[in-house]
Write an enzyme that holds these catalytic residues in place. Structure first.
Site, mmCIF file in Angstrom:
data_model
loop_
_atom_site.group_PDB
_atom_site.id
_atom_site.type_symbol
_atom_site.label_atom_id
_atom_site.label_comp_id
_atom_site.label_asym_id
_atom_site.label_seq_id
_atom_site.Cartn_x
_atom_site.Cartn_y
_atom_site.Cartn_z
ATOM 1 C CG ASP A 215 -2.245 0.684 0.967
ATOM 2 O OD1 ASP A 215 -2.592 0.870 -0.217
ATOM 3 O OD2 ASP A 215 -2.937 1.031 1.934
ATOM 4 C CG ASP A 261 -7.741 0.637 2.909
ATOM 5 O OD1 ASP A 261 -6.684 -0.005 2.792
ATOM 6 O OD2 ASP A 261 -7.995 1.661 2.244
#
Length: 420
Positions: A215, A261
């Protein structure tokens, strides 16, 4: 990734464009608060449903297990997929790609939403409801070489759930409305948390650690993720308008949060809930600790994003919180004396347990928390992920299988002497 952005779809949250009037403080607070609430719902209820799913002895409803090897390869597979999508959007027409994706997610979203609402809808059916069983069967070949391609079992109640979900699907397909997008996004998230199971805590640390690096690199190191997020029109994110108070349901200045997420930390939190249950102490200490940690990490993500007006990799804040908070609790309870050694041995044991199912099961509740591994005590018949050669079971199981194709790397088929 989290971002506050105007209009376009993406798994993040980005600063509003200067062409639009700035959102009011009330609108921003409402949008961010709604995103946090929507993120917590699938994690909480998905974790609870993962316990029931783990105890299910119905082969069509069993969860899929992620091993340490799978967790280590997942960031690489995700990076290749992300880069491939980036090149596709650069080479081919964005309109046609999104048309294909819309049709795919239309079908996938209907099945996922049907699976999500099915337990709730069953409460509304009267006892004398005429519930008939159906089966859709496709085979290939004949005689001894006949092979099942699709074995799809469903009943009248499933058809009602599919019909209701189809209304949302048509709404999304025609309008791309943000409410329809969120209904599909919540369904995907809840199904992911419920049906994707980590085999032990060490595997969860490997997965979260790898995606932490993934990420951060793709958000801060390149423009690939932001470009794909802005081009990708699919319910792979939760959105909420910051100008809802001014424009109502037709608002178009969105703050966004990617489903990754939610699902990635969510399956780790669900594992800790099953670990709490395996201790048989009638407490959910690790689950509640990790749940609070997720709230803290997500709140910090939104705060940093709002202050710096830049897209943020949410896992940069969520991973340390979701791992660190339970670690501190384990330290306070004296359950991390051999944590680092047990992370390594637990990871090795996780890989071996999938290849050699006759190996000795772990002893729940007797060793440090980080050596916990899901076994028959909680997961009686949990298989590994496979290449999904057939689809069988109810509409729920079909949604599960299709969803896992999208979100999970392929795995070798387990050779289990005990299952033969």
């Amino acid at each position: 990734m989290a971002e506050a952005q105007n209009g376009s779809a993406g798994p993040q949250a980005v600063p509003a464009a200067s062409a639009r009037p700035p959102a009011t403080p009330e609108g921003i607070a409402l949008a961010y608060g709604s995103l946090v609430l929507m993120a917590l719902l699938p994690i909480f209820f998905g974790a609870l449903r993962s316990v029931s799913c783990a105890k299910s002895k119905n082969s069509s409803e069993m969860p899929e297990t992620i091993t340490s090897r799978d967790a280590a390869r997942f960031p690489i597979v995700a990076s290749c997929t992300l880069l491939g999508l980036y090149l596709f959007f650069k080479i081919f027409s964005q309109e046609y790609i999104n048309l294909l994706l819309s049709m795919y997610f239309f079908v996938l979203g209907i099945l996922a939403l049907s699976h999500t609402i099915s337990p709730m809808m069953n409460r509304f059916f009267p006892a004398n409801f005429p519930n008939k069983q159906y089966q859709l069967l496709f085979t290939q070949g004949s005689g001894e070489s006949k092979e099942e391609i699709v074995n799809y079992e469903f009943d009248t109640k499933d058809l009602v759930c599919l019909a209701l979900s189809s209304v949302v699907g048509v709404w999304y397909l025609l309008r791309k409305h943000w409410i329809a997008n969120n209904l599909f996004g919540l369904a995907f998230s809840l199904n992911g948390v419920e049906l994707l199971h980590l085999n032990n805590v060490s595997t969860g640390c490997i997965l979260l650690g790898g995606l932490f690096i993934y990420d951060v690199f793709w958000v801060f190191g390149t423009n690939v993720m932001v470009t794909v997020a802005k081009s990708f029109e699919a319910p792979i994110k939760l959105v909420f308008p910051q100008d809802l108070l001014e424009k109502g349901l037709e608002a178009d200045n969105f703050a966004m949060l990617g489903l990754g997420d939610i699902v990635i930390p969510g399956i780790f939190i669900a594992l800790l809930l099953r670990f709490d249950i395996s201790l048989k102490k009638n407490t959910h200490t690790y689950f509640y600790t990790s749940f609070v940690a997720y709230i803290f990490g997500l709140g910090l993500t939104i705060f940093i994003m709002h202050i710096f007006k830049h897209a943020q990799p949410a896992l940069l804040y969520l991973v340390p919180a979701c791992i660190g908070f339970p670690l501190l609790v384990a330290l306070a309870k004296g359950e991390v004396t051999e944590m680092f050694r047990l992370q390594l041995s637990g990871s090795m044991h996780a890989s071996r347990s999938c290849l050699f199912p006759e190996s000795q099961p772990s002893q729940h509740g007797t060793g440090p928390a980080w050596s916990y591994e899901s076994s028959a005590e909680i997961l009686p018949h949990t298989p590994r992920l496979t290449h999904f050669p057939t689809v069988s079971g109810s509409p729920a199981s079909l949604a599960d299988s299709m969803q896992q194709k999208l979100s999970c790397p392929r795995r070798r088929r387990q050779q289990s002497p005990s299952a033969m």
